[in-house]
Design an enzyme around this catalytic site. Sequence first.
Site, short mmCIF file in Angstrom:
data_model
loop_
_atom_site.label_atom_id
_atom_site.label_comp_id
_atom_site.label_asym_id
_atom_site.label_seq_id
_atom_site.Cartn_x
_atom_site.Cartn_y
_atom_site.Cartn_z
N GLU A 175 -3.15 -2.50 4.68
CA GLU A 175 -2.08 -3.31 4.06
C GLU A 175 -1.57 -4.40 4.99
OE1 GLU A 175 0.92 -0.75 2.27
OE2 GLU A 175 -0.49 -0.14 0.72
N GLU A 294 -5.93 3.49 -2.14
CA GLU A 294 -4.64 4.18 -2.33
C GLU A 294 -4.25 3.98 -3.79
OE1 GLU A 294 -1.36 3.61 0.38
OE2 GLU A 294 -2.73 3.30 2.07
O1 AHR Z 1 0.64 6.34 0.92
C1 AHR Z 1 1.89 5.99 1.45
C2 AHR Z 1 1.90 4.58 2.03
O2 AHR Z 1 1.75 3.66 1.01
C3 AHR Z 1 0.79 4.23 3.00
O3 AHR Z 1 1.05 4.61 4.30
C4 AHR Z 1 0.74 2.74 2.90
O4 AHR Z 1 -0.54 2.22 3.16
C5 AHR Z 1 1.22 2.45 1.50
O5 AHR Z 1 2.21 1.47 1.47
#
Ligand code: AHR
Length: 505
Positions: A175, A294
């Site tokens: 990210e 994610e």
């Molecule tokens: O999954 C929780 C968080 O969400 C992770 O650390 C991050 O990559 C995202 O913002």
Amino acid sequence: MHPARFTLDPAFTVGDVNPRLFGSFVEHLGRCVYTGIFEPDHPTADEAGLRQDVLDLVRELGVTAIRYPGGNFVSGYKWEDSVGPAEDRPRRLDLAWHSTETNRFGLSEYMGFLRRLGPQAEPMMALNLGTRGVAEALELQEYANHPAGTALSDLRAAHGDKDPFGIRLWCLGNEMDGPWQTGHKTAEEYGRIAAETARAMRQIDPDVELVACGSSSQSMPTFAQWEATVLAETYDLVDHISLHAYYWPEDSDVDSFLASAVDMESFIDNVVATADHVGARLKSKKRINLSFDEWNVWYLPRWEEHAKGIDQRDWPEAPRLLEDNYSVTDAVVFGSLLIALLRHADRVAVACLAQLVNVIAPILTEPGGPAWRQTTFFPFAQAARHGRGEVLDVRVDSPTYETRKYGEADLLHATAVRAEDGTVTVFAVNRGRTAALPIEVALHGLGVTSVVEHSVLADADPDARNTLADPERVAPHPAEGTALTADGLLTATLEPLSWNMIRLA
Ligand code: AHR
């Protein structure tokens, strides 16, 4: 209401499901690692400190690639802190989650965890490109993967891991478009460091698979331009571009929440279009695939509220963070997100359910106590088990409903997967909250003649959930009345607000 209809025909397919579509994510965050997968004092712990009750559930869940060690955590991660004798490892501040990281669980323990899960489990290692760079990435790669005869590979052996870890899949940071990320960068800055890191890593091993950071969500102000800029720098050097997306009922708008996959599918389409645009500009035949590394339902505002109250002098070890307890409604949305990923199996080559245990997870644990399945466990386990093979092209003609966020949305969201042995599994969600939804599926040329199973996750109480006090309150049950006629018409009724798996043989 007229039935929702679609046709399945083996001549019309999307693509093969990559087993990595059923990946997950273990971050050093809250209790995902500590008292989640790793708890040496737990009655079920093995000699490595891994909870056997959790390992059993993770195996049952059927996850494949497991991304590690973050997430936001990775942007402060020093890999060398996490190897060697546990008693010598330093305690560090974890800026991402305002915690203390003991490093008691590290790289070797992660690889041990994967080994114990079995051969379907694959490492997916994220690199710190926030506060570190090319040199540290190369050192980690040498430590992890070089067979022997160099300082770092011999150090690994001295630490007890003679055989190289063989990590093939690497994330180039996490990210990096997000201002919350330690070492956040512009697309130009990130594109450069990602390209330099990728180029150097390929000098050690041309066969590594690399994921460049895409956007943290489709709503990021830099979305699409970020991907275009990063891929212009890295197109020939990386294999995948990442996508992240979390959903929750914003302003208690449950109808829009139930249609979250509309956003997820458009996000995928837009990233494919952007990546292919860069490829066209470069006159490249190569296609960049998507790593949706994610995704989940996450009640993000609860975390943001909690974060406001954090005492800045307090750096707890493994605090309870992001421990969302999922309802039946959440599981239906979650199932629909899985359907969205399968519907795009031609380009989504990797996907990671964030996360695996305790932290926005399908499995919850109590320290010293039990581990149990959340409602979201069931759609994932069913899809990971039966969603293997070739995805058939499903175009639904469905009654619709009105949503504030996405306008008119189909009540039915569905996909179907044909396995190598010819069995066909339909995954379907009824987004309607009050009415059952009849469906009719015309089956052409598939050679299936019987309904093996119609399993449904639904409940008279859409807010029902599995808790410590009642860990088996919600589970899938068989549906009634599902039939397949001799001339190939499948008929079924989907309960209101339900996730369904219909298996045909
Ligand atoms: O999954 C929780 C968080 O969400 C992770 O650390 C991050 O990559 C995202 O913002």
